[in-house]
Design an enzyme around this catalytic site. Structure first.
Site, mmCIF file in Angstrom:
data_model
loop_
_atom_site.group_PDB
_atom_site.id
_atom_site.type_symbol
_atom_site.label_atom_id
_atom_site.label_comp_id
_atom_site.label_asym_id
_atom_site.label_seq_id
_atom_site.Cartn_x
_atom_site.Cartn_y
_atom_site.Cartn_z
ATOM 1 N N TYR A 176 0.830 -1.210 0.000
ATOM 2 C CA TYR A 176 0.000 0.000 0.000
ATOM 3 C C TYR A 176 0.865 1.261 0.000
ATOM 4 C CZ TYR A 176 -4.029 2.910 1.393
ATOM 5 O OH TYR A 176 -5.023 3.849 1.458
ATOM 6 N N LYS A 217 0.973 4.105 -2.956
ATOM 7 C CA LYS A 217 0.600 5.494 -2.690
ATOM 8 C C LYS A 217 1.774 6.443 -2.887
ATOM 9 C CE LYS A 217 -3.705 4.684 -1.750
ATOM 10 N NZ LYS A 217 -4.756 5.113 -2.695
#
Length: 264
Positions: free
Chosen positions: A173, A177
């Site tokens: 993640y 991002k």
């Protein structure tokens, strides 16, 4: 000072869509719940059309659409898995066929597959990168063509403070991002001459379905680290998106909305 304050008050009274925003079309990916739904509600207003994308939960997507319609905006649902290039292109094509334009693209669709690095398998890594990064690329690539012709566009990508400072148990993640932030800066530089801006909103801890899976102990510990002493509300992220979408002179920036959890 009074003149400036009065002008600002008048602009807020007029509303963001009553002049330059009248008739604009906003495409929001991942709009069936949580932050995506809140963004749609914040962007919705009379004379604005909202195209809401969802991947699988049509029931929740219809609830989002009903809330947008209740605020006076036009709204239609578009099913697509943006992690698939062909579906992302079909999504953009479908919105253009229905509304004839896309003025604002909000790339919000995202998934998590949290686990520690040594336990993470290839599928958990690839699933997160496919939706959270590849999906943004696919949708943006398809949407900017019409924005370039119109010489107008606003792109707002939803990242996370995990992409700014990293987070244990979220290597996939955080990588996605962080990549999204770099992608946005490059897009901002490429498209600025066409009056297209690209920015990022990076939320911290926000009360949504995604954060509800956290254990209570972990949640409480994280709250104690937030200077403002609480989790964010989804509508506060929506307000940040609306702000960036309405700005003519902000591009390539990351707006962190986290109650002070991350400070330089």
């Amino acid at each position: 000072m009074q003149v400036v304050a009065s002008a600002w008050a008048d602009r807020r009274k007029i509303g963001w869509d009553k002049v330059e925003w009248k008739g604009r079309v906003v495409l929001i990916t991942g709009g069936s719940r949580g932050i995506g739904r809140a963004i749609a509600e914040c962007m919705a207003d009379q004379d604005i059309s909202i195209a809401l994308n969802y991947r699988s939960d049509e029931v929740q997507a219809k609830i989002s659409a009903e809330r947008v319609l209740a605020k006076g905006a036009a709204c239609e649902l578009f099913q697509a898995d943006v992690s698939q290039a062909d579906q992302a292109k079909a999504l953009v094509d479908g919105v253009l066929k229905r509304f004839g334009r896309i003025d604002v693209l909000v790339n919000n669709a995202g998934v998590t597959r949290d686990t520690l690095l040594l336990r993470m398998n290839d599928e958990q890594w690839n699933d997160v990168l496919a939706t959270n990064l590849n999906g943004v690329f696919y949708c943006t690539r398809a949407a900017v063509k019409t924005m370039m012709r119109a010489r107008f566009g606003r792109i707002v990508n939803i990242a996370s403070i995990s992409g700014v400072v990293g987070n244990a148990g979220q290597t996939n993640y955080s990588a996605a991002k962080a990549g999204l932030i770099g992608f946005t800066k490059a897009v901002a530089r490429e498209l600025a001459s066409r009056n297209i801006t690209a920015n990022v909103v990076a939320p911290g801890l926000v009360d949504t379905d995604m954060t509800s899976t956290m254990g209570q102990a972990a949640y409480d510990t994280l709250i104690q680290s937030v200077p403002l002493g609480r989790a964010g509300r989804a509508e506060e992220i929506g307000e940040a998106v609306r702000f960036l979408a309405s700005s003519d002179y902000i591009t390539g920036q990351t707006l962190i909305v986290d109650g002070g959890l991350v400070m330089d």
